[in-house]
Scaffold this motif. Structure first.
Motif, short mmCIF file in Angstrom:
data_model
loop_
_atom_site.label_atom_id
_atom_site.label_comp_id
_atom_site.label_asym_id
_atom_site.label_seq_id
_atom_site.Cartn_x
_atom_site.Cartn_y
_atom_site.Cartn_z
N GLY A 10 -8.61 6.35 2.77
CA GLY A 10 -7.62 6.18 3.83
C GLY A 10 -7.03 4.78 3.80
O GLY A 10 -6.97 4.09 4.81
N CYS A 11 -6.58 4.35 2.63
CA CYS A 11 -6.16 2.95 2.41
C CYS A 11 -4.83 2.60 3.07
O CYS A 11 -4.54 1.43 3.30
CB CYS A 11 -6.07 2.67 0.92
SG CYS A 11 -4.78 3.62 0.06
N SER A 12 -3.96 3.58 3.32
CA SER A 12 -2.61 3.33 3.82
C SER A 12 -1.83 2.50 2.80
O SER A 12 -1.99 2.69 1.60
CB SER A 12 -2.64 2.68 5.20
OG SER A 12 -1.36 2.64 5.78
N HIS A 14 -3.69 10.28 1.47
CA HIS A 14 -3.00 11.55 1.25
C HIS A 14 -1.87 11.40 0.23
O HIS A 14 -1.36 10.28 0.01
CB HIS A 14 -2.43 12.07 2.58
CG HIS A 14 -3.49 12.61 3.51
ND1 HIS A 14 -4.17 13.77 3.26
CD2 HIS A 14 -3.99 12.11 4.67
CE1 HIS A 14 -5.03 14.00 4.24
NE2 HIS A 14 -4.95 13.00 5.10
N VAL A 15 -1.45 12.52 -0.35
CA VAL A 15 -0.44 12.48 -1.40
C VAL A 15 0.90 11.95 -0.91
O VAL A 15 1.70 11.44 -1.70
CB VAL A 15 -0.24 13.88 -2.02
CG1 VAL A 15 -1.50 14.33 -2.75
CG2 VAL A 15 0.14 14.92 -0.95
N ASN A 49 3.82 3.45 -3.77
CA ASN A 49 4.72 2.45 -4.37
C ASN A 49 4.66 1.14 -3.61
O ASN A 49 4.51 0.06 -4.20
CB ASN A 49 6.16 2.98 -4.38
CG ASN A 49 6.37 4.06 -5.42
OD1 ASN A 49 5.71 4.08 -6.45
ND2 ASN A 49 7.29 4.97 -5.16
N THR A 50 4.76 1.23 -2.28
CA THR A 50 4.66 0.02 -1.47
C THR A 50 3.29 -0.62 -1.61
O THR A 50 3.17 -1.85 -1.70
CB THR A 50 4.93 0.35 0.01
OG1 THR A 50 6.27 0.82 0.17
CG2 THR A 50 4.72 -0.87 0.90
N LEU A 51 2.26 0.21 -1.65
CA LEU A 51 0.89 -0.30 -1.78
C LEU A 51 0.74 -1.16 -3.03
O LEU A 51 0.28 -2.30 -2.97
CB LEU A 51 -0.10 0.87 -1.82
CG LEU A 51 -1.56 0.50 -2.07
CD1 LEU A 51 -2.17 -0.13 -0.83
CD2 LEU A 51 -2.38 1.74 -2.47
N PHE A 75 -6.62 1.07 -8.88
CA PHE A 75 -6.18 2.42 -9.22
C PHE A 75 -5.81 3.16 -7.93
O PHE A 75 -6.39 2.91 -6.87
CB PHE A 75 -7.30 3.20 -9.93
CG PHE A 75 -7.76 2.58 -11.21
CD1 PHE A 75 -7.27 3.03 -12.42
CD2 PHE A 75 -8.68 1.54 -11.21
CE1 PHE A 75 -7.69 2.45 -13.62
CE2 PHE A 75 -9.12 0.96 -12.39
CZ PHE A 75 -8.62 1.42 -13.60
N GLY A 76 -4.89 4.10 -8.02
CA GLY A 76 -4.53 4.94 -6.89
C GLY A 76 -5.09 6.34 -7.06
O GLY A 76 -5.04 6.90 -8.15
N VAL A 77 -5.63 6.89 -5.96
CA VAL A 77 -6.22 8.23 -6.00
C VAL A 77 -5.67 9.04 -4.82
O VAL A 77 -6.18 8.95 -3.70
CB VAL A 77 -7.76 8.18 -5.93
CG1 VAL A 77 -8.34 9.59 -6.02
CG2 VAL A 77 -8.31 7.30 -7.03
#
Length: 310
Positions: free
Chosen positions: A39-41, A75-76, A81-83, A96-98
């Protein structure tokens, strides 16, 4: 608000890592340490908390040359991109993004050493359907949440959905986290006054909406952890982190923060015009809410739980 939650938990997280995390038994001959933030936002709070975990582990094992990989999960439809555009240049980990729901499996078996989840587990995977059924004893007529409901069946429906979600959550993490690995969960606690949005709303619209949010107690979390049976509770505590918003009784700023989190739900259901009016009318009550905050600010408002994979 979320930054204050994270800052308030930093010292406790440092303590449980120092006291309970044993990297030597987990890594054996490897020097790679895998961390997930569930839940990284879109940052920057997630970067702050992940760097804190990395630094505490580094300080504890200063004689080890560790390589850190951090997996940022949400969530998908999260704005990855902003992250990643705002990733700190001086970070000491690989990123990495999951994408995907943390109620499901996200990683291979026994691949994660440390899991972190802040201000996320109180979001349910869905609204309990019986709340919207006029024929159900759990029909939540006239309200949008379990807080303030006099019908115990409404509360029971939320609790049942939370327990189902947490069963999936812990089953998934039990597969993914290595024996001896740790997981830290931080959940906020809110009051009826802060959730009681008012406005001129069509009754049918109100009856067909319930916020998919449940704030777990110590008893709730203990029950779901013990039912899963794969984790030991190393620390569980309700705390009150110092907050400038609450100390200064700054209700207006507090409501603006809540609006950033909740407005999307209101727009999707009620439309942008009604949602805007509801939040505007609530902000106009900032003096009343500030008075309530001054009286109740000492109450515990954050749940911290540290778990270890058996």
């Amino acid at each position: 608000m979320q930054r204050e939650v994270l800052d308030g938990a930093k010292e406790m997280m440092k303590e449980v890592i120092i006291e309970h995390l044993d990297i030597k038994n987990m890594l054996s001959s490897s020097n790679k340490f895998y961390i997930i933030d569930l839940g990284c936002s879109i940052g920057p709070n997630t970067f702050n908390s992940m760097q804190h975990v990395v630094q505490v582990v580094k300080d504890k094992y200063h004689d080890n040359i560790l390589e850190f990989q951090v997996f940022f999960n949400d969530h998908v439809n999260n704005d990855f991109n902003t992250l990643f555009q705002s990733l700190p240049i001086d970070r000491s980990y690989y990123a990495f993004g999951v994408p995907g729901s943390f109620h499901d499996r996200l990683f291979p078996s026994r691949s994660i050493h440390f899991a972190h989840c802040s201000t996320s587990i109180h979001w349910l995977s869905k609204t309990p359907k019986e709340l919207l059924d006029e024929k159900s004893p759990s029909w939540n007529k006239g309200l949008i949440h379990y807080i303030g409901a006099s019908n115990i069946e409404v509360m029971n429906a939320y609790v049942a959905q939370f327990e189902k979600d947490m069963e999936m959550f812990f089953n998934a993490r039990a597969e993914e986290i290595v024996p001896g690995g740790m997981m830290v969960l931080i959940s906020p606690q809110f009051s009826e006054r802060l959730l009681n949005f008012s406005g001129k709303l069509d009754e049918s619209l109100v009856n067909s909406f319930n916020g998919p949010v449940y704030f777990p107690s110590i008893e709730d979390m203990t029950k779901v952890v013990e039912k899963n049976g794969c984790f030991s509770i190393e620390k569980i505590e309700l705390t009150y982190p110092k907050s400038k918003l609450v100390d200064e009784a700054d209700a207006k700023t507090l409501m603006i923060n809540l609006r950033a989190v909740l407005e999307g739900l209101f727009i999707n259901h009620f439309g942008s015009k009604i949602a805007k009016e509801a939040f505007t009318r609530t902000i106009l009550k900032s003096d009343e809410i500030s008075a309530w905050m001054k009286i109740n600010y000492k109450k515990a408002c954050q749940l911290f739980i540290a778990l270890k994979r058996k």
